[in-house]
Design a protein around this motif. Structure first.
Motif, PDB file in Angstrom:
ATOM      1  N   ALA A 148       0.983  -1.384  -0.052  1.00 49.43           N
ATOM      2  CA  ALA A 148       0.061   0.242  -0.079  1.00 49.43           C
ATOM      3  C   ALA A 148       0.840   1.216  -0.035  1.00 49.43           C
ATOM      4  N   VAL A 149       1.910   1.247   0.750  1.00 46.90           N
ATOM      5  CA  VAL A 149       2.920   2.333   0.829  1.00 46.90           C
ATOM      6  C   VAL A 149       3.482   2.667  -0.382  1.00 46.90           C
ATOM      7  N   GLN A 150       4.067   1.330  -1.060  1.00 43.39           N
ATOM      8  CA  GLN A 150       4.471   1.630  -2.326  1.00 43.39           C
ATOM      9  C   GLN A 150       3.793   2.008  -3.513  1.00 43.39           C
ATOM     10  N   GLY A 261      -6.931   4.954  -3.807  1.00 42.38           N
ATOM     11  CA  GLY A 261      -8.031   4.320  -3.232  1.00 42.38           C
ATOM     12  C   GLY A 261      -7.669   2.866  -2.746  1.00 42.38           C
ATOM     13  N   LEU A 262      -7.191   2.171  -3.746  1.00 42.98           N
ATOM     14  CA  LEU A 262      -6.558   0.626  -3.605  1.00 42.98           C
ATOM     15  C   LEU A 262      -5.623   0.865  -2.480  1.00 42.98           C
ATOM     16  N   ALA A 263      -4.582   1.615  -2.575  1.00 44.06           N
ATOM     17  CA  ALA A 263      -3.625   1.987  -1.368  1.00 44.06           C
ATOM     18  C   ALA A 263      -4.101   1.782  -0.095  1.00 44.06           C
ATOM     19  N   LEU A 264      -5.322   2.727   0.071  1.00 39.51           N
ATOM     20  CA  LEU A 264      -5.923   2.755   1.288  1.00 39.51           C
ATOM     21  C   LEU A 264      -6.501   1.687   1.648  1.00 39.51           C
ATOM     22  N   ILE A 269      -6.753  -3.571   5.185  1.00 40.39           N
ATOM     23  CA  ILE A 269      -6.814  -4.978   4.966  1.00 40.39           C
ATOM     24  C   ILE A 269      -5.436  -5.442   5.882  1.00 40.39           C
ATOM     25  N   GLY A 270      -4.230  -4.874   5.616  1.00 40.17           N
ATOM     26  CA  GLY A 270      -2.952  -5.147   6.458  1.00 40.17           C
ATOM     27  C   GLY A 270      -3.104  -4.731   7.720  1.00 40.17           C
ATOM     28  N   ALA A 320      -5.455   9.015 -15.444  1.00 43.84           N
ATOM     29  CA  ALA A 320      -5.133   8.068 -14.277  1.00 43.84           C
ATOM     30  C   ALA A 320      -3.899   7.283 -14.615  1.00 43.84           C
ATOM     31  N   HIS A 321      -3.159   6.536 -13.689  1.00 41.74           N
ATOM     32  CA  HIS A 321      -2.217   5.570 -13.596  1.00 41.74           C
ATOM     33  C   HIS A 321      -2.690   4.375 -12.872  1.00 41.74           C
ATOM     34  N   ALA A 322      -2.149   3.342 -13.517  1.00 41.42           N
ATOM     35  CA  ALA A 322      -2.342   1.928 -12.601  1.00 41.42           C
ATOM     36  C   ALA A 322      -1.580   1.962 -11.175  1.00 41.42           C
ATOM     37  N   GLY A 323      -0.289   2.517 -11.150  1.00 44.50           N
ATOM     38  CA  GLY A 323       0.637   2.792  -9.975  1.00 44.50           C
ATOM     39  C   GLY A 323       1.383   1.580  -9.904  1.00 44.50           C
ATOM     40  N   ASN A 324       2.415   1.413  -9.319  1.00 43.01           N
ATOM     41  CA  ASN A 324       3.566   0.633  -9.301  1.00 43.01           C
ATOM     42  C   ASN A 324       4.083   0.604  -8.070  1.00 43.01           C
ATOM     43  N   VAL A 325       4.577  -0.625  -7.582  1.00 44.13           N
ATOM     44  CA  VAL A 325       5.189  -0.761  -6.440  1.00 44.13           C
ATOM     45  C   VAL A 325       6.788  -0.626  -6.485  1.00 44.13           C
TER      46      VAL A 325
END
Length: 339
Positions: A148-150, A261-264, A269-270, A320-325
């Motif tokens: 989530a942080v990444q 939102g997905l990171a949150l 859940i973590g 928008a972007h997919a995001g990356n870890v």
């Protein structure tokens, strides 16, 4: 409420049978008659798969009780929301390799098959580990928090398909044709067996699915510990991906806050998993109940969607972007062999 969900062999067989039948239907639609999928067709199939998933949840809740039914719906919503991020990456892969419209259904169908197989393996492995070692809840929770942080740090980036190690290795080892050769995976050229770009695309999607499974399986185990519910939630969420891809690919650019939102959600859940582990050692530590989790996830998704649409309306240039870890290295900083 029983300590464990008791699903009979017949229940497993019927569920797997329904999933396989739906996948066979998807396979026929996606590969037997390759064609461009319009908005109306994509909408109809998307509604069908969502209706099937909801109907399964209603039947499941009625038969086994709504405590388990709530866990199924919470798991389904988690997996469905994470699958939208999958779609971002699928769009990037399709664009990177310039996959013709008529072959995109085949790619998506086989990509979903790969995802189902990988998730079945991870579910079996995850369920076994959780039953044997309680500290796995802590490890899964920390993994989700780190992810989530990444994801939040790199929410304005996209994964680099060309930097995929498996794709690069495949290109180095196997000869690849310049065109798609009618949608074949393998063909002959100059008297030797070669692969087409469609084969490379499947490698890219399969390796991407593997990375997503590393996040999505711990995420749904954070909602329920029951392997049957985890399997069902994953299967029904993935089965609708092909149709959902064609329905929303033109809208994905507008969900500018989806990665945040997905990171949150993953962080929430973590934390839930960490608290569950701690509760087993120190009973005074509170746990987060499933109804609250379901409500929290729904609120985050609604707020994320509405905020994204408002942002795009005010700033049409926002994308928008997919995001990356992990951070992407600029092209000029990469070794020459990686380009």
């Amino acid at each position: 409420m029983p300590d464990e969900l008791q699903v009979t062999g017949l229940g497993w067989a019927l569920t797997i049978g329904v999933v396989l039948a739906l996948f066979a239907l998807d396979l026929v639609v996606g590969t037997v008659r390759p064609h461009h999928v319009g908005f109306r067709e994509a909408t109809a199939w998307s509604v069908f798969y969502i209706a099937v998933a909801l109907a399964f949840g209603v039947v499941f809740g009625s038969v086994y009780g709504w405590t388990w039914g709530t866990e199924y719906f919470a798991g389904y919503i988690v997996e469905k929301s994470l699958s939208v991020d999958n779609l971002f990456v699928f769009v990037i892969i399709m664009a990177t390799f310039a996959v013709p419209d008529e072959h995109q259904q085949k790619v998506l169908t086989f990509g979903i098959l790969i995802a189902l197989v990988l998730r079945a393996i991870f579910i079996a492995l995850g369920a076994t580990l959780l039953s044997l070692f309680s500290f796995m809840f802590l490890l899964f929770g920390l993994l989700l928090i780190w992810t989530a942080v990444q994801l939040f740090r790199h929410r304005d980036e996209d994964p680099d398909v060309e930097d995929n190690a498996l794709v690069k290795a495949t290109r180095r080892v196997l000869p690849v044709t310049d065109d798609y050769v009618g949608g074949k995976l393998l063909t002959h050229a100059d008297g030797r067996r070669v692969v087409t770009p469609l084969f490379i695309v499947l490698i890219a999607i399969g390796s991407t699915d593997l990375l997503f499974a590393l996040d999505s399986i711990p995420a749904v185990f954070g909602v329920t510990e029951e392997a049957f519910i985890v399997f069902a939630a994953n299967a029904f969420a993935l089965l609708g991906l092909r149709a959902l891809f064609f329905l929303v690919k033109g809208l994905l650019d507008r969900l500018v806050y989806l990665s945040a939102g997905l990171a949150l959600i993953l962080a929430f859940i973590g934390v839930k998993l960490v608290l569950h582990w701690a509760h087993g050692i120190w009973p005074a530590v509170p746990e987060i109940e499933t109804p609250f989790s379901l409500g929290f996830i729904l609120v985050v998704l609604v707020v994320t969607t509405v905020a994204s649409l408002i942002k795009v309306r005010r700033d049409p240039t926002a994308t928008a972007h997919a995001g990356n870890v992990r951070a992407r290295r600029p092209r000029e900083e990469r070794p020459a062999g990686d380009r």
